[in-house]
Design an enzyme around this catalytic site. Sequence first.
Site, mmCIF file in Angstrom:
data_model
loop_
_atom_site.group_PDB
_atom_site.id
_atom_site.type_symbol
_atom_site.label_atom_id
_atom_site.label_comp_id
_atom_site.label_asym_id
_atom_site.label_seq_id
_atom_site.Cartn_x
_atom_site.Cartn_y
_atom_site.Cartn_z
ATOM 1 N N LEU A 432 0.835 -1.182 -0.167
ATOM 2 C CA LEU A 432 -0.045 -0.107 -0.067
ATOM 3 C C LEU A 432 0.909 1.292 0.137
ATOM 4 O O LEU A 432 0.295 2.351 -0.629
ATOM 5 C CB LEU A 432 -0.960 0.011 1.002
ATOM 6 N N GLY A 433 1.947 1.354 0.637
ATOM 7 C CA GLY A 433 2.914 2.182 0.430
ATOM 8 C C GLY A 433 4.070 2.128 1.268
ATOM 9 O O GLY A 433 4.481 0.846 1.742
ATOM 10 N N GLY A 435 6.556 3.828 4.362
ATOM 11 C CA GLY A 435 6.732 4.885 5.437
ATOM 12 C C GLY A 435 8.574 4.945 5.772
ATOM 13 O O GLY A 435 9.063 4.045 5.186
ATOM 14 N N GLY A 436 8.500 5.898 6.499
ATOM 15 C CA GLY A 436 9.912 5.920 7.091
ATOM 16 C C GLY A 436 10.436 4.886 7.724
ATOM 17 O O GLY A 436 11.683 4.473 8.064
ATOM 18 N N PHE A 437 9.474 4.084 8.550
ATOM 19 C CA PHE A 437 9.690 2.831 9.182
ATOM 20 C C PHE A 437 9.609 1.632 8.450
ATOM 21 O O PHE A 437 10.168 0.350 8.968
ATOM 22 C CB PHE A 437 8.969 3.075 10.553
ATOM 23 N N PRO A 439 7.315 -0.665 4.997
ATOM 24 C CA PRO A 439 6.349 -1.011 4.124
ATOM 25 C C PRO A 439 5.163 -1.340 4.948
ATOM 26 O O PRO A 439 4.985 -1.715 5.858
ATOM 27 C CB PRO A 439 6.814 -2.145 3.263
ATOM 28 N N LYS A 454 2.020 -3.010 8.565
ATOM 29 C CA LYS A 454 3.282 -2.246 9.001
ATOM 30 C C LYS A 454 4.112 -3.115 9.294
ATOM 31 O O LYS A 454 4.106 -3.548 10.741
ATOM 32 C CB LYS A 454 2.801 -0.799 9.782
ATOM 33 N N ASP A 531 4.334 14.077 14.018
ATOM 34 C CA ASP A 531 4.610 13.863 12.526
ATOM 35 C C ASP A 531 3.226 14.052 11.780
ATOM 36 O O ASP A 531 2.936 13.137 10.946
ATOM 37 C CB ASP A 531 5.014 12.451 12.184
#
Length: 708
Positions: A432-433, A435-437, A439, A454, A531
């Site tokens: 889906l995307g 992030g900084g931490f 996928p 996540k 954030d």
Amino acid sequence: MFITAIDTITPSQPITDLQSITSSNKAFRLGFFSPENTTNRYVGIWYNNIPGRTVVWVANRNRPLVDSSGTITISEDGNLLVLNGQKEIVWSSNVSNSGANSSAQLLDSGNLVLEDNSGRTIWESFQNPTDSFLQRMKLGVDVGAMTSLKSWKTPSDPSIGSFEAGLRLLTIPEMYVWSGNRPRWRSGPWNAQKEWIEDREEWVVSWSSADTECDVYGKCGQFGSCNSKDSPVCSCLRGFEPKHVEEWKAGNFTGGCVRRTPLQCERNGSSGQENKKDGFLKLTTMKVPELAEWSVVEEDECENQCLNNCMCSAYAYYSGIGCMLWNGSLIDIQKFSSDGADLYIRVADKSRNLNAIIAISVIVGLIMIAVCTYISWMWMVKRRGMNKKNWFNIEKLALSPKNSSEITFELPLFNFASLAIATNNFHMANKLGQGGFGPVYKGILADGQEIAVKRLSRSSGQGLEQFMNEVVVISKLQHRNLVRLLGCCVEGEEKLLVYEYMLNKSLDAFLFGRGLLYLHRDSRLRIIHRDLKASNILLDQELNPKISDFGMARIFAGNEDQANTRRVVGTYGYMAPEYAMQGRFSEKSDVFSFGVLLLEIISGRRNTSFYSDKRSLSLLGHAWKLWNEGNILTLIDPRISCEDFQTEILKWIHVGLLCVQEFATDRPTVYAVFSMLTSETANLAKPKQPAFTQRPDFIGGTVFSTKR
């Protein structure tokens, strides 16, 4: 050796295989030739002065000669013929009203003209083309017959191939390329501009193909738009969504898109309401859809012409054509980098979009208030008498096997194998995307429930502390404006969080695709998020907002107003200057992030989208420049600009600038922001120069840095 004749064929001067004729200025030649890789002989016309034979017309394309015994001649009845060695006709001009003593002349334009003895043209190759379009040639309908170009079958075989090009004579002519009976390419409406510039003696290209995916007719289906610079190239028009979601995700866009909301005129017709009208969204530099209808009205009446017809779904006004209208579905729309037309798409009740902006502003403000409120409560209940280090050790202990029941009581545990099965072993098709931490993947549990997983990346800067921070904070924040955490998984080096699945992705996917959302209000929780940005506000199936990603969230005691950290985490472009530079964060840090988000909503642009633009330093710098010049109205996304709401939008810009002040003391509190956004008579302070109006040394992206 060729024996060259003059430019004319007469009954007394036929042309044999060893002969040819040239036009008077020697631009074109007519004679016998063989294509590459074959010995078959054809009669054709080609450029005389271009290296390599470029054939532009073929007579006997479907009946080749097998030897060099052919002849081009004029028959007794005046027709132009190609004969084989046995004097059999393999091709004829087939003119019924020809007469004796006709002659055929090759002109400097490349046109082969057959004239009777009075000089009247009775046949010409320009009206019987093969695969090439030459200067001064015309395509269209003449005496009921359509002239078109037909491709060669192969480079070695000039017989009729699979493709045909010609004009489709609708109310506004367009050039088409067909493959069989199906369109393959479409030029767009012809604007009647002259193609040959006499005084400059050169041609201008009216129609061209850049040979991209978007040049394929109907690539994105109905109500889909193609942009070769995007990935994927297809997107639904604003206010529309994929008709077949799974096919769309797999890269098959031919199913097209459908409206999310019915047109207001359709609802008026069924309910008897007549008090609301539809509006139009403007798309610039567009290749307009197929099947335009022409109207004689002037430009200022074109919109009303469409608005007064409930079947009308779009309109455009183009120089050289005038008012164009489209009824029903729209297909074969393309976004150009320049030129093109302004296309206006009909949508339901334009004021609903402006209400969405108000809702977005209010909901984010309310969420920020909720965040701050919850911080105080969390500190008092969970951490009274404990320092941060002791609290983290206790929570980390809860994940050990012997204490697994403690975390099970707080939050369900998933095993890694079940999550791997649910996500098809974390397949890229389910991603889906990023992030900084790490996928995030879509998954489906054994009971059919959709989830988002996540997976903490081993290369990320997030350790067990941030992971536990998110587990503890989210597990306590079961609120309808926060993404619900369903459980977690900790096995070996694997750390995963399992969330409810958000069908409509994140706010940035709609905001920066220039779409507007209608969001519900709610949330009284309060937290320092650290954030807050568009991509961390997810949207469910009903477009309700859900705050996500609490790995960076911090908890304050009731008597605290700010704190310091040696580890700065967040996203540049949204981070307050005191936090980015000195590690100091407070409620005013989230206020700054909210201000950036509010200006992004109004302008439809990311704060970091100005990085490579030498004229503007950032969205904040751009807005401040326009504010000082008295030109702030140009900041507003033209798709939401409306005189009826202009005062309200200007107030939002004013609030946004107050939120992004360089010094935290100059920024309003979240309570003041909420009051300013909801009050009709708010007396707003004059903003000072915002932060980051000088060119930054960094661009957007989730980052970690340790202060030394």
